[in-house]
Design a protein around this motif. Structure first.
Motif, PDB file in Angstrom:
ATOM      1  N   UNK A  76     -23.057  19.069 -39.135  1.00 30.45           N
ATOM      2  CA  UNK A  76     -22.692  17.944 -38.270  1.00 30.45           C
ATOM      3  C   UNK A  76     -22.512  16.665 -39.071  1.00 30.45           C
ATOM      4  N   UNK A  77     -21.632  15.819 -38.553  1.00 26.99           N
ATOM      5  CA  UNK A  77     -21.269  14.575 -39.243  1.00 26.99           C
ATOM      6  C   UNK A  77     -22.455  13.628 -39.336  1.00 26.99           C
ATOM      7  N   UNK A  78     -23.236  13.552 -38.277  1.00 24.23           N
ATOM      8  CA  UNK A  78     -24.392  12.645 -38.265  1.00 24.23           C
ATOM      9  C   UNK A  78     -25.399  13.027 -39.347  1.00 24.23           C
ATOM     10  N   UNK A  79     -25.601  14.340 -39.512  1.00 33.29           N
ATOM     11  CA  UNK A  79     -26.514  14.815 -40.546  1.00 33.29           C
ATOM     12  C   UNK A  79     -26.004  14.488 -41.939  1.00 33.29           C
ATOM     13  N   UNK A  80     -24.697  14.639 -42.120  1.00 33.28           N
ATOM     14  CA  UNK A  80     -24.099  14.286 -43.411  1.00 33.28           C
ATOM     15  C   UNK A  80     -24.304  12.814 -43.737  1.00 33.28           C
ATOM     16  N   UNK A  81     -24.003  11.965 -42.746  1.00 33.18           N
ATOM     17  CA  UNK A  81     -24.122  10.516 -42.957  1.00 33.18           C
ATOM     18  C   UNK A  81     -25.571  10.125 -43.251  1.00 33.18           C
TER      19      UNK A  81
ATOM     20  N   UNK B 244     -23.315  15.775 -53.272  1.00 31.42           N
ATOM     21  CA  UNK B 244     -22.137  15.777 -52.403  1.00 31.42           C
ATOM     22  C   UNK B 244     -21.813  17.190 -51.917  1.00 31.42           C
ATOM     23  N   UNK B 245     -22.002  18.193 -52.783  1.00 28.22           N
ATOM     24  CA  UNK B 245     -21.762  19.582 -52.386  1.00 28.22           C
ATOM     25  C   UNK B 245     -22.715  19.988 -51.264  1.00 28.22           C
ATOM     26  N   UNK B 246     -23.992  19.618 -51.410  1.00 30.56           N
ATOM     27  CA  UNK B 246     -24.985  19.935 -50.375  1.00 30.56           C
ATOM     28  C   UNK B 246     -24.665  19.203 -49.078  1.00 30.56           C
ATOM     29  N   UNK B 247     -24.277  17.923 -49.197  1.00 26.66           N
ATOM     30  CA  UNK B 247     -23.959  17.126 -48.002  1.00 26.66           C
ATOM     31  C   UNK B 247     -22.775  17.719 -47.249  1.00 26.66           C
ATOM     32  N   UNK B 248     -21.755  18.192 -47.959  1.00 32.05           N
ATOM     33  CA  UNK B 248     -20.568  18.758 -47.326  1.00 32.05           C
ATOM     34  C   UNK B 248     -20.884  20.055 -46.575  1.00 32.05           C
TER      35      UNK B 248
END
Length: 321
Positions: free
Chosen positions: A232-237, A224-228
């Motif tokens: 960009x939102x699309x990359x996170x999702x 989750x830390x890496x994702x945050x």
């Protein structure tokens, strides 16, 4: 026949739900039978589907296959006896069969926990150390890790069962549970070593549960830390979606167990029937639901399924013409 105050018990009686009225034996057995069919169909489908689709020969899906095999075996070990108990009133289980069931129940539970750990490690390296993933996570390394989980646990649990067998059994032979487990069996033992045997078994169980859980929590927090940090939102999702099936499966396995253990630790009490229902629920629900999560939440499996279904429809239309 119920044996009391003797030193040798030849048979145990599976009580199931103590407060269940005989009127509901039929519906309960039918529900359990349906659950068993769902477990069989779903997990056999995953094993066959992944086995035939070469594009799914990847570490993640290999772990899914091990989980499916574990779920399939757990359902087969636990459900047929409790189904027959309510369907045909066949509630007697031999001494050796009860200990054998206990062995597999706890072995498969511990193996499941280790497989979830391996699954979390797979996602942790894929997202947090992506450049090292092709080197560290291969089909061979996953096969070895999963194989060691099976073999090591089966050997370790043999010691737990043999330890329980050293106790004399001279109390009531009624198993107040839907299947034979360590607590239910050793509660019927007598002698001064009962508490020691129980303490050793509970300590090993907590080790098997909490050590993998600690790493799983660490892995997903790191993910989750890496994702945050992804801009960009699309990359996170997209990144987060690759680990959502594993997260769902882990929560389904651990959350109900942690709830029951915390309730016991804080002194929150349930009725006996509700407690048995909770144990049965958190033991069997993941076995039935996991294949649905694999199919609906895993992009590769979902894409292959949709492709196969479209091809099947086209084939049927051509045949009808």
């Amino acid at each position: 026949m119920i044996y009391e105050n003797i030193t040798t018990i030849k048979d145990f009686v599976i009580l199931g739900f103590p407060g269940l009225h005989p009127t509901y034996y039929g519906p309960v057995s039918a529900l359990l039978f349906f659950t068993y069919l769902v477990i069989l169909a779903g997990n056999i489908f995953i094993l066959v589907f992944v086995g035939f689709e070469r594009c799914l020969y990847k570490p993640t899906y290999l772990i899914f296959c091990h989980l499916a095999m574990n779920d399939l075996l757990f359902g087969t070990v636990t459900l047929p006896k409790i189904i027959s108990r309510y369907w045909w009133d066949n509630k007697i289980v031999s001494f050796s069969a009860c200990f054998t069931q206990m062995y597999f129940v706890h072995s498969l539970g511990a193996i499941n926990s280790l497989l979830l750990l391996i699954m979390a490690l797979d996602r942790f390296i894929a997202i947090c150390l992506p450049l090292k993933y092709p080197v560290l996570i291969t089909n061979n390394t996953i096969s070895v890790a999963c194989g060691l989980s099976w073999i090591g646990t089966f050997v370790r649990m043999m010691a737990v069962v043999l330890h329980a067998l050293t106790l004399p059994y001279c109390n009531s032979n009624i198993i107040v549970q839907c299947y034979c487990d360590h607590i239910s069996i050793t509660s019927l033992a007598c002698g001064e070593n009962v508490k020691y045997v129980k303490t050793v078994a509970v300590s090993l169980a907590m080790f098997s549960l909490l050590l993998p859980l600690s790493f799983i929590i660490f892995s997903y927090i790191s993910i989750f830390v890496v994702v945050l940090r992804i801009p960009n939102v699309e990359g996170r999702y997209k990144t987060l979606s690759t680990c959502m099936p594993q997260l769902f499966i882990s929560c389904l396995y651990y959350l109900p167990r942690c709830f029951v253990y915390l309730a016991n630790a804080t002194g929150f009490s349930f009725s006996l029937d509700f407690r048995i229902f909770l144990i049965l629920l958190y033991s069997l629900l993941p076995c039935a639901v996991n294949p649905i999560i694999y199919c609906l939440k895993t992009k590769d499996i979902k894409d292959v399924l949709i492709k196969r279904l479209k091809n099947a429809k086209v084939g049927m239309k051509q045949v009808s013409k």
